[in-house]
Design a protein around this motif. Structure first.
Motif, PDB file in Angstrom:
ATOM      1  N   UNK A   1      -5.885  42.042  26.068  1.00  0.00           N
ATOM      2  CA  UNK A   1      -4.907  43.009  26.566  1.00  0.00           C
ATOM      3  C   UNK A   1      -3.760  43.198  25.588  1.00  0.00           C
ATOM      4  N   UNK A   2      -3.201  42.086  25.131  1.00  0.00           N
ATOM      5  CA  UNK A   2      -2.095  42.179  24.173  1.00  0.00           C
ATOM      6  C   UNK A   2      -1.922  40.851  23.445  1.00  0.00           C
ATOM      7  N   UNK A   3      -1.421  40.937  22.234  1.00  0.00           N
ATOM      8  CA  UNK A   3      -1.081  39.735  21.475  1.00  0.00           C
ATOM      9  C   UNK A   3       0.424  39.527  21.494  1.00  0.00           C
ATOM     10  N   UNK A   4       1.119  40.288  22.351  1.00  0.00           N
ATOM     11  CA  UNK A   4       2.587  40.311  22.372  1.00  0.00           C
ATOM     12  C   UNK A   4       3.099  39.969  23.766  1.00  0.00           C
ATOM     13  N   UNK A   5       3.999  38.995  23.844  1.00  0.00           N
ATOM     14  CA  UNK A   5       4.664  38.674  25.100  1.00  0.00           C
ATOM     15  C   UNK A   5       6.166  38.842  24.883  1.00  0.00           C
ATOM     16  N   UNK A   6       6.799  39.751  25.616  1.00  0.00           N
ATOM     17  CA  UNK A   6       8.235  39.993  25.419  1.00  0.00           C
ATOM     18  C   UNK A   6       9.068  38.741  25.704  1.00  0.00           C
ATOM     19  N   UNK A   7      10.171  38.605  24.969  1.00  0.00           N
ATOM     20  CA  UNK A   7      11.070  37.487  25.204  1.00  0.00           C
ATOM     21  C   UNK A   7      11.793  37.672  26.535  1.00  0.00           C
ATOM     22  N   UNK A   8      11.987  36.560  27.217  1.00  0.00           N
ATOM     23  CA  UNK A   8      12.779  36.600  28.448  1.00  0.00           C
ATOM     24  C   UNK A   8      12.001  36.836  29.714  1.00  0.00           C
ATOM     25  N   UNK A   9      10.704  37.182  29.603  1.00  0.00           N
ATOM     26  CA  UNK A   9       9.932  37.419  30.831  1.00  0.00           C
ATOM     27  C   UNK A   9       9.401  36.093  31.376  1.00  0.00           C
TER      28      UNK A   9
ATOM     29  N   UNK B   1      -4.900  46.525  33.028  1.00  0.00           N
ATOM     30  CA  UNK B   1      -6.070  46.566  32.152  1.00  0.00           C
ATOM     31  C   UNK B   1      -6.139  47.908  31.419  1.00  0.00           C
ATOM     32  N   UNK B   2      -5.740  48.979  32.114  1.00  0.00           N
ATOM     33  CA  UNK B   2      -5.736  50.308  31.498  1.00  0.00           C
ATOM     34  C   UNK B   2      -4.692  50.342  30.377  1.00  0.00           C
ATOM     35  N   UNK B   3      -5.098  50.716  29.152  1.00  0.00           N
ATOM     36  CA  UNK B   3      -4.175  50.655  28.009  1.00  0.00           C
ATOM     37  C   UNK B   3      -2.955  51.555  28.138  1.00  0.00           C
TER      38      UNK B   3
END
Length: 620
Positions: free
Chosen positions: A350-358, A369-371
């Motif tokens: 799905x993503x290789x990115x996790x936002x900071x602070x979540x 799942x839908x891009x």
């Protein structure tokens, strides 16, 4: 037509390699051990025609990792089932892997028909095959063959070629990617990698990133279907000769990519589907094998808010990898248990990115799942740190054009600099800026403005986003630029009571001392006030253009500065140069004050220094 790659699948000893040889004339068992044991161990390659490659994969359960590497980049499967055995354990597991990797088409070859008891038995085998493949592929054609008698070989080859013409290539990401399935070196040439181009194109002479490892390499030469070519494109099988990288630094599982588009990662978020045939539940933090592209990486599964997942279930999870690999949003992968090795499911990155602070567990569970909808979630998650279109393209491993399409579908907004945002994000950011400035004005009522750098730190808005929002707010009349800082339009500096009296006394003192600069500390001592309050009053006087700061912490009244400038004009009307002694005579200053005042004059452009002498400056 675009090149098409067909991958074999099926149980050990069901005749996959012999069938490929009958179709192409090539024995894909290239290793001495394979030929000695009569068993395919690693991947083999053969050409059905100029546009179709067949990858022969091993059928033994010990070599499933090689099988997954082989079929990870194929366009169509050729499932091989021996007539005398029928469907076996590896037939089922290979089919399961093809389903998990979303391989759209399959042709089934029933082999060794000369060993079948009768036609009725062959009918039963075919019936079993159709029942097993039902729901996995769009359509399944079954051909009965024998390499000994030649039955069905021509028919199978003709069918494969017909199917290949109709193959629809997967969506092109718009930049070059090749997942390496084989590496070798050649004398006089160096490192050679082979694989299928899964997106974009590559030209001879280009530079590529070799990942993981972040190595830059030059493309010395390219071959496709055994011929030297100048370029390859999506769907092509390619052998790429690289310079600038040792063979030991590249391996099956490496990836060649357009520079700057992909990064090595050790964690990603995925949506997984567990097989209904699983015998045990998947546990939180369980160690698994991730087969991603041509790579096999050990990882830990982190379930979100759950301790176990039952067979057949779906969920979003985080996968923490034990070594770096390459992944992009939308890549499919297979999950297998660590030991004993069995296929338990698969999924999509799905993503290789996790936002900071979540809160990670909540974030992962809610991820779409839908891009397109997932992109909206990513944009919303960065309300104070919005990204540009180009930055989002890098984070989603796609092109700027793809991001533009998502923006249009979602009715998102963009600034002139390409920052992607929503009305809600803009409103929230405006409120943050107003609140931060208001707090500053209340805390420091004598300051005309707040430094933009301080505003950025306290508001925690990204620098580029702050600039864009402030520009909008200035047009709307909410904020104003004052001196080198920012203030609310409604903010006014008013000196009242004792502060007004202190300001009057300080201004009088600065006027009376003439051309002698005065420090903040000296003023504080003279009027028995703390430095902070005196400095605030000085900044108010500076904003009223009554005083100027000569150097850090040293002040002079502007009336005296005007007198100094006139004195210099008078001097240069009669003289071409001025020395330190001349300046001391003009100003009646001691050397202690004369030197810093001369440097101030230089900065103002009133004087132009050359050695120990000064001439008239351009601004005098």
């Amino acid at each position: 037509m675009a090149h098409v790659v067909i991958g074999t699948a099926g149980h050990i000893d069901h005749g996959k390699t012999a069938l490929v040889k009958a179709l192409t004339g090539t024995d894909t068992d290239r290793l001495a051990e394979e030929q000695a044991r009569g068993m395919t161990i690693d991947l083999g390659f053969a050409f059905l025609n100029d546009n179709v490659t067949i990858i022969d994969v091993p059928g033994h359960e010990k070599f499933i990792r090689n099988m997954v590497a082989g079929v990870s980049t194929i366009h169509m499967a050729m499932l091989v089932v021996a007539a005398d055995d029928g469907i076996m354990s590896q037939t089922r597991e290979h089919l399961q892997i093809l389903k998990l990797l979303n391989i759209p088409q399959c042709v089934v070859a029933i082999t060794k028909t000369d060993l079948a008891e009768d036609e009725e038995w062959l009918d039963l085998v075919e019936l079993d095959i159709r029942e097993l493949t039902d729901g996995i592929f769009k359509s399944v054609d079954v051909i009965r063959t024998s390499v000994n008698t030649g039955v069905g070989i021509a028919e199978l080859k003709n069918l494969l070629e017909q199917k290949a013409v109709t193959i629809q290539q997967s969506t092109d990401r718009g930049f070059f990617r090749l997942q390496v399935d084989r590496v070798f070196s050649m004398a006089g040439f160096g490192t050679v990698t082979t694989g299928t181009v899964i997106s974009g194109d590559l030209k001879k002479g280009s530079t590529v990133d070799v990942l993981p490892g972040n190595i830059k390499a030059k493309v010395r030469g390219i071959q496709s279907h055994g011929l030297d070519v100048q370029s390859v494109q999506q769907g092509d099988r390619a052998a790429v000769n690289l310079s600038g990288v040792d063979k030991e630094k590249v391996f099956r599982g490496s990836e060649l990519a357009l520079p700057g588009k992909l990064k090595s990662i050790k964690k990603f978020t995925a949506h997984i589907q567990l097989a209904s045939e699983m015998k045990k539940e998947l546990k939180h933090h369980q160690r698994v094998r991730v087969h991603l592209g041509t790579a096999e990486v050990l990882a830990r599964v982190h379930l979100s808010g759950k301790k176990k997942l039952p067979a057949g279930s779906k969920a979003n999870v985080n996968l923490d990898l034990e070594k770096s690999t390459v992944a992009a949003s939308g890549d499919r992968f297979v999950l297998r248990t660590y030991s004993p090795m069995t296929t338990i499911g698969g999924g999509t990155v799905l993503t290789t990115f996790i936002p900071k602070g979540v809160k990670v567990s909540s974030w992962v569970s809610a991820l779409e799942v839908d891009p397109v909808q997932r992109f909206r979630q990513l944009v919303d998650s960065l309300s104070t740190q919005p990204h540009t279109i180009s930055a989002w393209a890098l984070l989603n491993q796609c092109t700027d054009e793809k991001v533009h399409k998502w923006i249009t579908k979602l009715d998102l907004l963009t600034t002139e600099k390409g920052i992607v945002f929503t009305h809600k994000m803009l409103d929230e950011s405006k409120k943050i800026i107003v609140s931060t400035l208001n707090t500053f004005h209340q805390r420091k009522p004598l300051r005309r403005s707040m430094g933009v750098d301080i505003l950025q730190q306290e508001s925690r808005l990204s620098t580029i986003w702050l600039e864009e929002v402030v520009a909008m707010m200035k047009k709307e009349g909410i904020v104003k630029f004052v001196e080198s800082g920012l203030a609310l339009t409604s903010h006014k500096v008013e000196l009242v009571g004792s502060t007004a009296e202190l300001s009057r006394k300080m201004e009088n003192n600065l006027t009376e001392v003439g051309l002698t600069p005065v420090t903040t500390a000296e003023l504080s001592q003279k009027f028995n006030e703390n430095d902070k309050r005196v400095l605030e009053v000085l900044h108010v006087l500076k904003g009223d253009k009554k005083v100027s700061e000569i150097e850090n912490g040293t002040w002079m009244h502007n009336e005296n500065i005007a007198k100094l400038r006139q004195a210099l004009i008078n001097h240069f009307n009669q003289n071409n140069e001025m020395g330190v002694t001349d300046f001391k005579n003009i100003t009646a200053l001691t050397r202690k004050f004369a030197i810093p005042m001369l440097e101030y004059c230089d900065k103002q452009g009133w004087t132009d220094r050359s050695g120990n002498q000064r001439s008239k400056g351009d601004n005098l």
